[in-house]
Scaffold this motif. Structure first.
Motif, PDB file in Angstrom:
ATOM      1  N   UNK A   1      -7.346  24.969  -1.720  1.00  0.00           N
ATOM      2  CA  UNK A   1      -8.545  24.277  -2.202  1.00  0.00           C
ATOM      3  C   UNK A   1      -8.875  24.758  -3.605  1.00  0.00           C
ATOM      4  N   UNK A   2      -9.167  23.806  -4.460  1.00  0.00           N
ATOM      5  CA  UNK A   2      -9.578  24.127  -5.820  1.00  0.00           C
ATOM      6  C   UNK A   2     -10.712  23.189  -6.198  1.00  0.00           C
ATOM      7  N   UNK A   3     -11.891  23.761  -6.467  1.00  0.00           N
ATOM      8  CA  UNK A   3     -13.086  22.958  -6.692  1.00  0.00           C
ATOM      9  C   UNK A   3     -12.912  21.932  -7.802  1.00  0.00           C
ATOM     10  N   UNK A   4     -12.378  22.344  -8.943  1.00  0.00           N
ATOM     11  CA  UNK A   4     -12.245  21.417 -10.070  1.00  0.00           C
ATOM     12  C   UNK A   4     -11.268  20.288  -9.770  1.00  0.00           C
ATOM     13  N   UNK A   5     -10.189  20.591  -9.077  1.00  0.00           N
ATOM     14  CA  UNK A   5      -9.227  19.550  -8.720  1.00  0.00           C
ATOM     15  C   UNK A   5      -9.866  18.553  -7.757  1.00  0.00           C
ATOM     16  N   UNK A   6     -10.625  19.055  -6.795  1.00  0.00           N
ATOM     17  CA  UNK A   6     -11.276  18.157  -5.840  1.00  0.00           C
ATOM     18  C   UNK A   6     -12.357  17.330  -6.521  1.00  0.00           C
TER      19      UNK A   6
ATOM     20  N   UNK B   1     -10.664  14.465  -8.098  1.00  0.00           N
ATOM     21  CA  UNK B   1     -10.332  13.417  -7.138  1.00  0.00           C
ATOM     22  C   UNK B   1     -11.554  12.557  -6.823  1.00  0.00           C
ATOM     23  N   UNK B   2     -12.702  13.190  -6.696  1.00  0.00           N
ATOM     24  CA  UNK B   2     -13.936  12.446  -6.428  1.00  0.00           C
ATOM     25  C   UNK B   2     -14.263  11.514  -7.595  1.00  0.00           C
ATOM     26  N   UNK B   3     -14.111  12.018  -8.806  1.00  0.00           N
ATOM     27  CA  UNK B   3     -14.370  11.198  -9.992  1.00  0.00           C
ATOM     28  C   UNK B   3     -13.398  10.022 -10.048  1.00  0.00           C
ATOM     29  N   UNK B   4     -12.135  10.262  -9.685  1.00  0.00           N
ATOM     30  CA  UNK B   4     -11.153   9.177  -9.642  1.00  0.00           C
ATOM     31  C   UNK B   4     -11.537   8.130  -8.605  1.00  0.00           C
ATOM     32  N   UNK B   5     -12.139   8.576  -7.499  1.00  0.00           N
ATOM     33  CA  UNK B   5     -12.625   7.639  -6.489  1.00  0.00           C
ATOM     34  C   UNK B   5     -13.750   6.768  -7.016  1.00  0.00           C
ATOM     35  N   UNK B   6     -14.659   7.372  -7.759  1.00  0.00           N
ATOM     36  CA  UNK B   6     -15.757   6.604  -8.366  1.00  0.00           C
ATOM     37  C   UNK B   6     -15.193   5.595  -9.357  1.00  0.00           C
ATOM     38  N   UNK B   7     -14.242   6.014 -10.172  1.00  0.00           N
ATOM     39  CA  UNK B   7     -13.629   5.085 -11.132  1.00  0.00           C
ATOM     40  C   UNK B   7     -12.905   3.943 -10.423  1.00  0.00           C
TER      41      UNK B   7
ATOM     42  N   UNK C   1     -18.909   3.787  -0.493  1.00  0.00           N
ATOM     43  CA  UNK C   1     -17.648   4.506  -0.662  1.00  0.00           C
ATOM     44  C   UNK C   1     -16.885   4.588   0.659  1.00  0.00           C
ATOM     45  N   UNK C   2     -17.594   4.879   1.746  1.00  0.00           N
ATOM     46  CA  UNK C   2     -16.952   4.912   3.065  1.00  0.00           C
ATOM     47  C   UNK C   2     -16.418   3.528   3.426  1.00  0.00           C
ATOM     48  N   UNK C   3     -17.214   2.503   3.175  1.00  0.00           N
ATOM     49  CA  UNK C   3     -16.789   1.126   3.435  1.00  0.00           C
ATOM     50  C   UNK C   3     -15.526   0.792   2.652  1.00  0.00           C
ATOM     51  N   UNK C   4     -15.489   1.149   1.390  1.00  0.00           N
ATOM     52  CA  UNK C   4     -14.317   0.861   0.555  1.00  0.00           C
ATOM     53  C   UNK C   4     -13.087   1.593   1.068  1.00  0.00           C
ATOM     54  N   UNK C   5     -13.271   2.833   1.519  1.00  0.00           N
ATOM     55  CA  UNK C   5     -12.118   3.585   2.019  1.00  0.00           C
ATOM     56  C   UNK C   5     -11.603   2.996   3.330  1.00  0.00           C
ATOM     57  N   UNK C   6     -12.498   2.564   4.196  1.00  0.00           N
ATOM     58  CA  UNK C   6     -12.067   1.923   5.448  1.00  0.00           C
ATOM     59  C   UNK C   6     -11.321   0.633   5.153  1.00  0.00           C
ATOM     60  N   UNK C   7     -11.850  -0.172   4.242  1.00  0.00           N
ATOM     61  CA  UNK C   7     -11.174  -1.414   3.885  1.00  0.00           C
ATOM     62  C   UNK C   7      -9.794  -1.149   3.296  1.00  0.00           C
ATOM     63  N   UNK C   8      -9.673  -0.140   2.452  1.00  0.00           N
ATOM     64  CA  UNK C   8      -8.374   0.179   1.850  1.00  0.00           C
ATOM     65  C   UNK C   8      -7.378   0.640   2.917  1.00  0.00           C
ATOM     66  N   UNK C   9      -7.835   1.450   3.847  1.00  0.00           N
ATOM     67  CA  UNK C   9      -6.943   1.917   4.916  1.00  0.00           C
ATOM     68  C   UNK C   9      -6.484   0.761   5.799  1.00  0.00           C
ATOM     69  N   UNK C  10      -7.405  -0.128   6.147  1.00  0.00           N
ATOM     70  CA  UNK C  10      -7.045  -1.286   6.967  1.00  0.00           C
ATOM     71  C   UNK C  10      -6.053  -2.172   6.223  1.00  0.00           C
ATOM     72  N   UNK C  11      -6.306  -2.397   4.934  1.00  0.00           N
ATOM     73  CA  UNK C  11      -5.399  -3.233   4.137  1.00  0.00           C
ATOM     74  C   UNK C  11      -4.033  -2.578   3.982  1.00  0.00           C
ATOM     75  N   UNK C  12      -3.982  -1.256   3.979  1.00  0.00           N
ATOM     76  CA  UNK C  12      -2.720  -0.538   3.888  1.00  0.00           C
ATOM     77  C   UNK C  12      -1.892  -0.717   5.164  1.00  0.00           C
ATOM     78  N   UNK C  13      -2.578  -0.741   6.289  1.00  0.00           N
ATOM     79  CA  UNK C  13      -1.903  -0.828   7.583  1.00  0.00           C
ATOM     80  C   UNK C  13      -1.378  -2.239   7.866  1.00  0.00           C
ATOM     81  N   UNK C  14      -2.188  -3.250   7.561  1.00  0.00           N
ATOM     82  CA  UNK C  14      -1.763  -4.614   7.861  1.00  0.00           C
ATOM     83  C   UNK C  14      -2.297  -5.596   6.836  1.00  0.00           C
ATOM     84  N   UNK C  15      -1.459  -6.560   6.490  1.00  0.00           N
ATOM     85  CA  UNK C  15      -1.919  -7.633   5.604  1.00  0.00           C
ATOM     86  C   UNK C  15      -2.203  -8.895   6.405  1.00  0.00           C
TER      87      UNK C  15
END
Length: 117
Positions: free
Chosen positions: A5-10, A13-19, A67-81
């Motif tokens: 774990x590295x605080x700055x790296x994490x 990642x959070x900032x990349x998620x916002x972007x 953000x949670x909604x977007x991550x769920x949608x991305x995971x579902x879209x990854x699994x099946x089209x």
């Protein structure tokens, strides 16, 4: 082996998620268009600190659940089209969470603003 774990790296990642949400999620941009001015307005309301924090917290809750909604949608879209009833349920339930957070924010803001009358 799990990376250390590295605080700055994490934080990166959070900032990349916002972007990513700013780039890909229209709903997130629309919500920000309402939430940022509402947060600024809240600083000028004649209310106590706890009420102010509550107003800000319900606005952040919308962004968190989006953000949670977007991550769920991305995971579902990854699994099946293809259309899958369970995938629809997952996406709809995540959207419902965002909807309920918006209703909560409207209720809280309405009660606080009404108390100022």
């Amino acid at each position: 082996m799990k990376p250390k774990y590295h605080f700055l790296a994490n934080a990166k990642f959070a900032f990349e998620g916002v972007l990513a949400m700013l780039k890909r999620e229209v709903a997130f941009r629309i919500e920000l268009a309402f939430i940022i001015p509402a947060m600024v307005i809240s600083f000028f309301l004649p209310i106590d600190l706890s009420s102010h924090l509550f107003l800000i917290a319900v606005l952040f809750l919308i962004l968190i659940l989006e953000a949670v909604n977007s991550s769920i949608e991305a995971c579902v879209d990854l699994i099946t089209s293809e259309f899958a009833p369970l995938a629809k349920i997952a996406k709809d339930c995540a959207s419902a969470a965002v909807f309920f957070s918006v209703l909560l924010a409207l209720l809280v803001w309405g009660v606080v603003l009404f108390s100022l009358l």
